[in-house]
Design a protein around this motif. Sequence first.
Motif, PDB file in Angstrom:
ATOM      1  N   GLN A 220       0.801  -1.217   0.000  1.00 20.88           N
ATOM      2  CA  GLN A 220       0.000   0.000   0.000  1.00 20.88           C
ATOM      3  C   GLN A 220       0.838   1.273   0.000  1.00 20.88           C
ATOM      4  OE1 GLN A 220      -3.664  -0.240   2.609  1.00 20.88           O
ATOM      5  NE2 GLN A 220      -2.450  -1.934   3.449  1.00 20.88           N
TER       6      GLN A 220
ATOM      7  N   PHE B 154       4.233   5.265  -7.414  1.00 24.08           N
ATOM      8  CA  PHE B 154       4.019   3.826  -7.521  1.00 24.08           C
ATOM      9  C   PHE B 154       4.275   3.331  -8.938  1.00 24.08           C
ATOM     10  CE2 PHE B 154       0.787   0.524  -8.482  1.00 24.08           C
ATOM     11  CZ  PHE B 154       1.254  -0.478  -7.625  1.00 24.08           C
ATOM     12  N   LYS B 155       4.975   2.196  -9.043  1.00 26.14           N
ATOM     13  CA  LYS B 155       5.127   1.502 -10.323  1.00 26.14           C
ATOM     14  C   LYS B 155       4.556   0.109 -10.147  1.00 26.14           C
ATOM     15  CE  LYS B 155       9.125   3.764 -12.224  1.00 26.14           C
ATOM     16  NZ  LYS B 155      10.557   3.771 -12.366  1.00 26.14           N
ATOM     17  N   GLN B 156       3.539  -0.213 -10.924  1.00 27.62           N
ATOM     18  CA  GLN B 156       2.920  -1.532 -10.845  1.00 27.62           C
ATOM     19  C   GLN B 156       3.678  -2.492 -11.748  1.00 27.62           C
ATOM     20  OE1 GLN B 156      -1.291  -1.720 -11.573  1.00 27.62           O
ATOM     21  NE2 GLN B 156      -1.374  -3.897 -11.083  1.00 27.62           N
ATOM     22  N   THR B 157       4.747  -3.042 -11.181  1.00 30.53           N
ATOM     23  CA  THR B 157       5.596  -3.979 -11.906  1.00 30.53           C
ATOM     24  C   THR B 157       6.429  -4.768 -10.918  1.00 30.53           C
ATOM     25  OG1 THR B 157       7.158  -4.166 -13.747  1.00 30.53           O
ATOM     26  CG2 THR B 157       7.545  -2.369 -12.214  1.00 30.53           C
ATOM     27  N   GLU B 158       7.021  -5.860 -11.390  1.00 26.32           N
ATOM     28  CA  GLU B 158       7.953  -6.640 -10.576  1.00 26.32           C
ATOM     29  C   GLU B 158       9.265  -5.864 -10.483  1.00 26.32           C
ATOM     30  OE1 GLU B 158       7.707 -10.003  -9.440  1.00 26.32           O
ATOM     31  OE2 GLU B 158       5.649 -10.261 -10.134  1.00 26.32           O
TER      32      GLU B 158
ATOM     33  N   ASP C 204       5.726  -2.556  -6.991  1.00 26.90           N
ATOM     34  CA  ASP C 204       4.956  -3.724  -6.556  1.00 26.90           C
ATOM     35  C   ASP C 204       3.976  -4.110  -7.650  1.00 26.90           C
ATOM     36  OD1 ASP C 204       3.043  -5.446  -5.197  1.00 26.90           O
ATOM     37  OD2 ASP C 204       3.820  -4.650  -3.317  1.00 26.90           O
ATOM     38  N   PRO C 205       3.939  -5.373  -8.046  1.00 30.27           N
ATOM     39  CA  PRO C 205       3.041  -5.787  -9.122  1.00 30.27           C
ATOM     40  C   PRO C 205       1.568  -5.861  -8.718  1.00 30.27           C
ATOM     41  CG  PRO C 205       4.193  -7.686  -8.259  1.00 30.27           C
ATOM     42  CD  PRO C 205       4.787  -6.474  -7.588  1.00 30.27           C
ATOM     43  N   ARG C 206       1.289  -5.819  -7.413  1.00 32.42           N
ATOM     44  CA  ARG C 206      -0.091  -6.033  -6.958  1.00 32.42           C
ATOM     45  C   ARG C 206      -1.014  -4.847  -7.211  1.00 32.42           C
ATOM     46  NH1 ARG C 206       2.075  -8.418  -1.343  1.00 32.42           N
ATOM     47  NH2 ARG C 206       3.416  -6.623  -1.690  1.00 32.42           N
ATOM     48  N   GLY C 207      -0.495  -3.657  -7.277  1.00 31.35           N
ATOM     49  CA  GLY C 207      -1.292  -2.519  -7.706  1.00 31.35           C
ATOM     50  C   GLY C 207      -2.356  -2.014  -6.752  1.00 31.35           C
ATOM     51  N   PHE C 208      -2.080  -1.973  -5.453  1.00 30.55           N
ATOM     52  CA  PHE C 208      -3.074  -1.384  -4.544  1.00 30.55           C
ATOM     53  C   PHE C 208      -2.444  -0.373  -3.608  1.00 30.55           C
ATOM     54  CE2 PHE C 208      -1.556  -4.219  -1.277  1.00 30.55           C
ATOM     55  CZ  PHE C 208      -1.416  -5.463  -1.876  1.00 30.55           C
ATOM     56  N   CYS C 209      -1.714   0.560  -4.172  1.00 35.39           N
ATOM     57  CA  CYS C 209      -1.006   1.584  -3.417  1.00 35.39           C
ATOM     58  C   CYS C 209      -1.950   2.720  -3.022  1.00 35.39           C
ATOM     59  CB  CYS C 209       0.136   2.133  -4.272  1.00 35.39           C
ATOM     60  SG  CYS C 209       1.418   2.941  -3.328  1.00 35.39           S
TER      61      CYS C 209
END
Length: 161
Positions: free
Chosen positions: A40, A70-74, A59-64
């Motif tokens: 988060q 935020f970068k939604q990636t591994e 973080d790949p999970r995408g719930f920041c």
Amino acid sequence: MGRQQIKCHGDESRFALVADFIYSRYGKSVRYIADVAGGQGLLARILNKKYNYEAEVIDPRGFCLKGVPFKQTEYVFAMAGFYDLIVGLHPDAALRDVAESAAVRPVLVVPCCNEWDKTVKLGSKELVRAVCDYFDEKKIIWETVEFGFKGPMNVGIITRK
């Protein structure tokens, strides 16, 4: 407008404790921080708002949380060069990439689940030891620190580059 509802597993004090440690350890010698598998963004938010760092969750999970960079990636080792400090507070599957980042940047990692070697069952102490052994093999200077939050996964490994 109301505040965002934050749900957190484990001891919530870990974010403030780690942020305080980062500031006391690095001060203004670092600016850009990668918060790997930061979920988060609770750690990144404290680093940004309280200490004026430019911390970003990867973080790949995408719930920041809203407002946290935020970068939604591994996270992969190749990203390390874009940051001054790589932080993996329970980095999950990114553990090895965070550790490998110590070859080019300072790292603070608090390992959690055994994403180091899936062929061997490692408890928390053995997991920390395995990561430290890796740093020894690579001739990376490291030290451990025990954080004051609850839970078995509260030992961090800090490297210097």
